[in-house]
Scaffold this motif. Structure first.
Motif, PDB file in Angstrom:
ATOM      1  N   LYS A 136     -17.753  28.726   0.541  1.00 17.56           N
ATOM      2  CA  LYS A 136     -16.722  27.811   0.040  1.00 17.56           C
ATOM      3  C   LYS A 136     -15.559  28.594  -0.564  1.00 17.56           C
ATOM      4  CE  LYS A 136     -19.566  23.755  -1.040  1.00 17.56           C
ATOM      5  NZ  LYS A 136     -19.895  22.750  -2.084  1.00 17.56           N
ATOM      6  N   THR A 137     -14.347  28.222  -0.177  1.00 17.17           N
ATOM      7  CA  THR A 137     -13.151  28.816  -0.775  1.00 17.17           C
ATOM      8  C   THR A 137     -12.001  27.826  -0.657  1.00 17.17           C
ATOM      9  OG1 THR A 137     -11.782  30.820  -0.903  1.00 17.17           O
ATOM     10  CG2 THR A 137     -12.296  30.000   1.307  1.00 17.17           C
ATOM     11  N   PHE A 138     -10.842  28.209  -1.203  1.00 16.50           N
ATOM     12  CA  PHE A 138      -9.681  27.308  -1.139  1.00 16.50           C
ATOM     13  C   PHE A 138      -8.402  28.122  -0.935  1.00 16.50           C
ATOM     14  CE2 PHE A 138      -9.585  28.659  -5.516  1.00 16.50           C
ATOM     15  CZ  PHE A 138      -8.227  28.721  -5.814  1.00 16.50           C
ATOM     16  N   LEU A 139      -7.373  27.444  -0.436  1.00 19.05           N
ATOM     17  CA  LEU A 139      -6.031  28.007  -0.304  1.00 19.05           C
ATOM     18  C   LEU A 139      -5.018  26.948  -0.701  1.00 19.05           C
ATOM     19  CD1 LEU A 139      -6.069  29.770   3.209  1.00 19.05           C
ATOM     20  CD2 LEU A 139      -5.938  30.911   0.997  1.00 19.05           C
ATOM     21  N   GLU A 140      -3.863  27.390  -1.185  1.00 23.62           N
ATOM     22  CA  GLU A 140      -2.750  26.457  -1.345  1.00 23.62           C
ATOM     23  C   GLU A 140      -2.345  25.999   0.052  1.00 23.62           C
ATOM     24  OE1 GLU A 140      -1.620  25.241  -4.127  1.00 23.62           O
ATOM     25  OE2 GLU A 140      -2.954  26.493  -5.335  1.00 23.62           O
ATOM     26  N   ALA A 141      -2.096  24.706   0.215  1.00 25.29           N
ATOM     27  CA  ALA A 141      -1.893  24.140   1.548  1.00 25.29           C
ATOM     28  C   ALA A 141      -0.513  24.415   2.127  1.00 25.29           C
ATOM     29  CB  ALA A 141      -2.133  22.626   1.515  1.00 25.29           C
TER      30      ALA A 141
END
Length: 408
Positions: A136-141
Motif C-alpha cells: 500500500k502506498t499513495f501519490l498526489e494525484a
C-alpha cells in the motif's frame, strides 16, 4: 544541425507511416523485461525507446538515460525490484534538475532501497534492488502520470500486488488507463475505483503473447497542424491508427475540428482533410490536463491561423525537457505573438502578421522543433538544433520533406 524552412506548400494526398507510440513502447518494454513471453511489434524507434531498451538489457552498474524522462521514472521502479542488483541511474544535466522524490518516496514506503547520489530529491539515484513485500502506498494525484504508471508497471511482480491511493484531482487519466489496459491485455487483474488503483500479483505463468504498438498520436499532432495551416481541400493520410485508441493525445481528432480539420478512419489509417477556412473562429478554450504533450502544437497552430487561444491544465509542462510554457512564450513572441503564462496556463493573442525568418530555439526539447515546423507553410522559419527530434521521431524531417516542405 539547424534547418531553415522556406515558405512551403503541402503536396496533397501524401501518406506517412509514423513510428509506434513512445508511451506504449516504453510501457511494453518494461513489461517484456518482467515477462519475456511478450513479443512487441511496431516498436517506437525514438531515442527514448532505444535508451529504455538498452538500459533494460544492460548489466552495467551505471545506467545513463540522457534526456529520457519516461525511462528515468519507469527504470527507477524497475531496478528497485531487481533483487541483489545495485545500479546508479543517471541522466543529462537537465534530467538532474527534474524532480523524482515523489516516486522515490512511494517506492521507499513499499520497502525499496533508494538513495540520492548528488542532490536530495533529484537524479542520479543509487538503487539496491530487493524484494518488496509492502503493498500500500499513495501519490498526489496531480503529479505526472509517469510516476503513477511506474508503480503500476511493477505492481504485478510484487509479492502482494499494489494498492495505490491518489490524493486530489487526477492528472492525465488517459495515460493511467493506457497502462491499466496493457496490464489487462496480459491478464493481470486491475481495479480503478474512485481514486484507488489495485493491481493483483501475477501468480500464473504468462502465455506467449504478441502486442502491436499503435503509432504515436503525439507525432500525428504535427501533421494535424500542417493540414490546419493548409488550404481548404488539403488532405494527408497517416498510419497506423485505431479509432478506439489508448492514447490520450487521440483527442486531436476532436480538438482540430475547431481548426477546420476533419478526421476519417479507414482500416489502420486516418485521413486528415482541411474542410473549412475557420474565418469565423476567433478563439479557442481548452483544458489539456489529460493531453499536455499537444499544447505546443495547438499553440503554434492557433497562432498561425490568427486564433486567440486560452489553454489550461498545463502544470506538468514546467518539468519536461524544458519549462515548455516559458519556452513557448519566448519563441512565439519572436514571431509577433502576444503571450501570457502562469504555472498552468497559456493565453495567446496572435498578431495580424507573422515575422519572417525568426530563429526558433529548441531547448533540447523535441516537441519545440516539431511544433514550430508547420509554420513553414505560412512564412520562412529557422529551427535551431533540429536533430533534437530524434528523441521521439527520428525520421520527422524526411517525412516533412516528403509532403512538400522546402528544407535547407
Amino acid at each position: 544541425m539547424d534547418i531553415s524552412i522556406q515558405k512551403s506548400k503541402l503536396l496533397n494526398h501524401q501518406s506517412i507511416q509514423i513510428t509506434g507510440s513512445k508511451s506504449e513502447s516504453n510501457r511494453l518494454l518494461l513489461l517484456k523485461a518482467l515477462y519475456p513471453q511478450i513479443n512487441i511489434e511496431n516498436l517506437s524507434n525514438s531515442d527514448d525507446s532505444v535508451l529504455m531498451q538498452k538500459a533494460l538489457q544492460s548489466d552495467d552498474k551505471v545506467v545513463d538515460i540522457h534526456h529520457a524522462g519516461t525511462a528515468m521514472r519507469f527504470l527507477t521502479a524497475y531496478f528497485s525490484i531487481q533483487e541483489g542488483r545495485e545500479v546508479i541511474l543517471t541522466g543529462s544535466s537537465r534530467m538532474k534538475e527534474r524532480p523524482i522524490r515523489i516516486l522515490v518516496d512511494a517506492l521507499k514506503s513499499l520497502g525499496a532501497d533508494i538513495s540520492y547520489v548528488e542532490n536530495e530529491g533529484f537524479p542520479p539515484l543509487r538503487i539496491c534492488g530487493k524484494k518488496l513485500t509492502e503493498h500500500k502506498t499513495f501519490l498526489e494525484a496531480n503529479v505526472s502520470s509517469q510516476y503513477i504508471s511506474a508503480l503500476l508497471l511493477i505492481a504485478s511482480s510484487l509479492e502482494n500486488g499494489l494498492e495505490l491511493s491518489l490524493k486530489g484531482k487526477i492528472t492525465s487519466v488517459p495515460y493511467i488507463n493506457m497502462t491499466l489496459s496493457l496490464l489487462d491485455e496480459l491478464e493481470i487483474k486491475t481495479e480503478f475505483n474512485d481514486n484507488v488503483i489495485k493491481v493483483k500479483p501475477k501468480t500464473s505463468e504468462l502465455k506467449p503473447k504478441t502486442l502491436v504498438v499503435e503509432s504515436d498520436w503525439s507525432s500525428a499532432s504535427y501533421f494535424y497542424s500542417v493540414v490546419a495551416l493548409s488550404e481548404v481541400g488539403s488532405k494527408l493520410e497517416l498510419a497506423s491508427y485505431k479509432e478506439n485508441s489508448l492514447q490520450g493525445d487521440s483527442v486531436l481528432a476532436e480538438v482540430y475540428k475547431d481548426f477546420g480539420v476533419e478526421t476519417h478512419f479507414k482500416g489502420n489509417s486516418v485521413t486528415l482533410t482541411k474542410s473549412s477556412d475557420v474565418k469565423e473562429q476567433t478563439s479557442i478554450d481548452l483544458d489539456l490536463s489529460n493531453a499536455p504533450d499537444i499544447a505546443q502544437t495547438i499553440s503554434v497552430t492557433a497562432f498561425g491561423l490568427g486564433i486567440e487561444s486560452n489553454l489550461v491544465g498545463l502544470h506538468t509542462l514546467k518539468i519536461k525537457e524544458t519549462d515548455r510554457l516559458v519556452a513557448l512564450k519566448a519563441e512565439l513572441e519572436k514571431l509577433g505573438a502576444e503571450i501570457s503564462i502562469t504555472d498552468a496556463s497559456l493565453h495567446l493573442k496572435p498578431s495580424k502578421t507573422i515575422i519572417s525568418n525568426a530563429s526558433i530555439a529548441t531547448y533540447n526539447d523535441h516537441r519545440m522543433a516539431m511544433a514550430f515546423a508547420p509554420l513553414g507553410l505560412k512564412t520562412a522559419i529557422h529551427i535551431q538544433n533540429a536533430d533534437v527530434v530524434s528523441k521521439s521521431y527520428p525520421q520527422f524531417w524526411e517525412d516533412f520533406k516528403a509532403i512538400g516542405f522546402n528544407l535547407k
